[in-house]
Structure formats: structure tokens, C-alpha cells
Design an enzyme around this catalytic site. Sequence first.
Site, PDB file in Angstrom:
ATOM      1  N   HIS A 185      -0.916  19.262  24.908  1.00 53.31           N
ATOM      2  CA  HIS A 185      -2.087  18.417  25.133  1.00 53.31           C
ATOM      3  C   HIS A 185      -2.330  18.235  26.629  1.00 53.31           C
ATOM      4  O   HIS A 185      -1.482  18.561  27.457  1.00 53.31           O
ATOM      5  CB  HIS A 185      -1.896  17.047  24.480  1.00 53.31           C
ATOM      6  CG  HIS A 185      -2.143  17.050  23.001  1.00 53.31           C
ATOM      7  ND1 HIS A 185      -1.232  17.546  22.099  1.00 53.31           N
ATOM      8  CD2 HIS A 185      -3.212  16.625  22.272  1.00 53.31           C
ATOM      9  CE1 HIS A 185      -1.720  17.419  20.877  1.00 53.31           C
ATOM     10  NE2 HIS A 185      -2.912  16.864  20.950  1.00 53.31           N
TER      11      HIS A 185
ATOM     12  N   LYS B 220      -2.647  12.424  27.913  1.00 48.50           N
ATOM     13  CA  LYS B 220      -2.304  11.914  26.583  1.00 48.50           C
ATOM     14  C   LYS B 220      -1.123  10.960  26.690  1.00 48.50           C
ATOM     15  O   LYS B 220      -0.098  11.294  27.297  1.00 48.50           O
ATOM     16  CB  LYS B 220      -1.998  13.055  25.626  1.00 48.50           C
ATOM     17  CG  LYS B 220      -1.754  12.581  24.200  1.00 48.50           C
ATOM     18  CD  LYS B 220      -1.730  13.725  23.216  1.00 48.50           C
ATOM     19  CE  LYS B 220      -1.443  13.243  21.799  1.00 48.50           C
ATOM     20  NZ  LYS B 220      -2.422  12.238  21.321  1.00 48.50           N
TER      21      LYS B 220
END
Length: 258
Positions: free
Chosen positions: A149, A153
Site C-alpha cells: 500500500h 496507510k
Amino acid sequence: MIKVIVSGFNGSMGQKAVAMVNENADFQLVGVFNPIIDSLNPADYDLDQDVKVFNDFSQINIAADIWIDFSIPTAVFENTKFAISKNIRPVIGTSGLSEVQTSELKSLADSEKLGGIIASNFGISAVLMMKFAQTAAKYFDQAEIVETHHEDKLDAPSGTALNTARLIHEAQQKDELENPNESDPLGTRGGDYHGIKIHAIRLPGFIADEEVIFGSDDESLTIKQSTTDRASFMKGVELAVKEVMKRNELVIGLEKII
């Protein structure tokens, strides 16, 4: 007309949720919520004047059918409890809920016969990947998950990776075996969910990718999906909003309605 409140409306996903609601002829944006904002003037956020802006639960006194939540992990549990208490159907895309919290929220919604959904991922490709992984898990004894990600995040592993591991474990009906002689002083073998290793990568240049790798004697199988634009999640959110209006229970996972 389905009346919607968007929580975390001025974040990257929240903005896309607002745009999706405004572009759908069957939806009406009636309110937005974020406790850290100061101004309650909709014009400051390029919203229509009839959209109510809230930064405190006590202010929310409007009729709404759906609460879409793309806030932060530390806030999503209380946000969802509030929505259920007001008989507003929750559509939760914020990750970070524990299994205990998810179970409590489901119990609360189900007792009120209130439709809703908590989904670790609203991307259609990601949901299909989870379903394919659950099917494959019946034929393999070992699996590992690699999820990548963006660097901002907040939680790791991702809710999608945890849900994938949960579905694999449900299919296998047993904990995966570990090598008792394995040494890993730096923790490089990743997190562990019933023996399923999960590796979380956070780097700029990515949005959300996941890879599930199955291994068995003489063969392996890799299932992978990539998200290149967060706008793709809105297809799943739109589907979920329409679906929960027909239900009287809280569903865990978009895969349950696809």
C-alpha cells in the site's frame, strides 16, 4: 432517493465517496462529518448549501438512510456505533476494526434488524481475488500473503490481507503448520494468522496491491490484483449502498453480496 452522510468526507477516499453520491441520480448527499474540522460552512468544502457539515455527533439531527465511512482506524468503531444507534445503515470502508469490535457491531445492527456492511475492500478485483483465494485454499496446505500500500496507510497489515487470511483459514479448517526449526530474529517472515504469513509493504508509488501465493508439492499458484486508482472502489461502494437498503443484517465483506 437514498439519503447519505459521508464520514471522513475531506480525505482522499471520502472525497471520492462524495463525488460518487453526487453523481448518482438515486442518491442524495444530506450531510458530511469529520470531528477535526473547524468550519461548518459547506461552501468551504465546495458542497451544496443544503448539505449539512458536522464535527460532533451531538449536532447530527437530520434524517439519513446510509452512513458511508472512510475516516481513520481509531474513529471507525465509535462512528459505526453512532450510525447504528441512529438507525442509519453503515457502509464501512475504513480498516482497523478488530474481530471483537466487528462482532459487537454486527450484534448491535442485527438486533435492530438494520442492514449494513463492513468491507475491508470495496474494489471488485480485490473482492474477487479473495473469493478465488478461498476456493484455492481447499486444495493447498500452505499460503502466504503479500500486500503493498501507499506510504500513508495507517494500519498494517491491511484489512484486505487480514480478511483474505480469514477466508483461507475458514476454507482449510485448520492452522497451517510452521517449520519448528525456522529462525527469524528480524521478524522477516511477516505477521501470522493461524500459520498464514502476511507481509505488509508501505511505499510511495503504490495504492493497493495484494498477492496470495499457494504452495504444494511440485506446484504453486499465485493470485494477484492491483489497484491503480482509488476511484475503482466507488463501484463497490455504490453496489453496497443499494444492497444494504434491502437487508436487515450487517454483512461482513463485500464478497458476501457479489
